[in-house]
Design a protein around this motif. Structure first.
Motif, mmCIF file in Angstrom:
data_model
loop_
_atom_site.group_PDB
_atom_site.id
_atom_site.type_symbol
_atom_site.label_atom_id
_atom_site.label_comp_id
_atom_site.label_asym_id
_atom_site.label_seq_id
_atom_site.Cartn_x
_atom_site.Cartn_y
_atom_site.Cartn_z
ATOM 1 N N LEU A 1 35.062 -3.845 26.719
ATOM 2 C CA LEU A 1 35.630 -2.653 27.337
ATOM 3 C C LEU A 1 34.535 -1.602 27.539
ATOM 4 N N ARG B 1 36.413 7.250 25.554
ATOM 5 C CA ARG B 1 36.179 5.817 25.694
ATOM 6 C C ARG B 1 36.969 5.076 24.631
ATOM 7 N N PHE B 2 37.162 3.762 24.863
ATOM 8 C CA PHE B 2 37.870 2.941 23.893
ATOM 9 C C PHE B 2 37.025 2.770 22.634
ATOM 10 N N ASN B 3 37.713 2.706 21.479
ATOM 11 C CA ASN B 3 37.003 2.510 20.219
ATOM 12 C C ASN B 3 36.607 1.058 19.990
ATOM 13 N N ARG B 4 37.317 0.131 20.624
ATOM 14 C CA ARG B 4 36.989 -1.289 20.491
ATOM 15 C C ARG B 4 36.018 -1.693 21.596
ATOM 16 N N THR C 1 43.817 -2.802 23.327
ATOM 17 C CA THR C 1 42.677 -1.889 23.328
ATOM 18 C C THR C 1 42.502 -1.164 22.001
ATOM 19 N N SER D 1 42.686 1.767 20.315
ATOM 20 C CA SER D 1 42.829 3.196 20.557
ATOM 21 C C SER D 1 41.588 3.687 21.292
ATOM 22 N N ALA D 2 41.642 4.929 21.703
ATOM 23 C CA ALA D 2 40.497 5.574 22.351
ATOM 24 C C ALA D 2 40.246 6.902 21.665
#
Length: 213
Positions: free
Chosen positions: A105, A133-136, A166, A168-169
């Motif tokens: 991602l 931005r996405f944390n993953r 996803t 979290s962000a």
């Protein structure tokens, strides 16, 4: 995104009559180009047999959006991109497939508020810049889709609909004019991040045209 989703659904429904025909795997390799949640997408696939296959993809792109977050309007850009590795199971040796895999991602939102900005209940004329931005960095996904020849030629339509986990962000922010107090910025970012934590999944959409050989 909505246009891409509508196109995928329409094309998959249009292809339903072809599902009863056994897919030709004498040409097991496929290269395709199209659009997906990763942006402009290049995909390479291989069919091991009538039942199983795998695909790798790369996407890149960007889009401009206006969005509302915690009562403020943001004008910004979303950078898209990433890689994916997907394993396919074709039901009854036909064009319909169930898929699972993972994608990276490389998505990022960069934007700023427009007009009057309400930060932690206080009105400011200064803009608040936000980056999210996405944390993953790697996200599992599942989907259903099709890969079917176009008019019995070597050209194929390929499409997928599914979901990506996803997680979290998170967002960070700043005031380029140093007008907004840091305590108000921190409180506003806390509210934004609470909202982003409530979005654990996102749609996965891909459509493309390819060539089998």
């Amino acid at each position: 995104m909505n246009r891409c989703l509508a196109l995928a659904i329409s094309a998959m429904l249009f292809s339903l009559p072809a599902f009863s025909d056994a897919e030709d795997v004498t040409r097991p390799f496929t290269l395709s180009v199209g659009e997906s949640v990763l942006g402009h997408t290049l995909e390479a696939g291989y069919r091991f047999n009538n039942r199983f296959g795998m695909r790798g993809m790369y996407g890149n792109g960007s889009t401009s959006i206006d969005t509302s977050i915690e009562g403020n309007t943001y004008d910004g850009d979303v950078a898209l991109g990433g890689f994916g590795l997907i394993f396919d199971y074709y039901t009854n040796s036909n064009a319909f497939r169930l898929s699972a895999g993972a994608i990276t991602l490389d998505h990022r939102f960069d934007g700023a508020t427009t007009g009057s900005t309400i930060v932690n209940g206080t009105a400011y004329t200064a803009p608040l810049n936000v980056n999210a931005r996405f944390n993953r960095s790697l996200a599992p996904m599942i989907s259903m889709g099709v890969q079917t020849p176009i008019r019995n030629s070597r050209f194929v339509f390929t499409g997928d609909l599914g979901v990506v986990y996803t997680g979290s962000a998170s967002a960070i922010g700043s005031d380029p004019t140093n007008t907004i107090s840091q305590s108000d910025i921190d409180a506003e970012l806390s509210d934004i991040n609470e909202t982003l934590e409530d979005l654990p999944i996102a749609p996965f959409v891909k459509v493309g045209i390819g060539f089998s050989f």
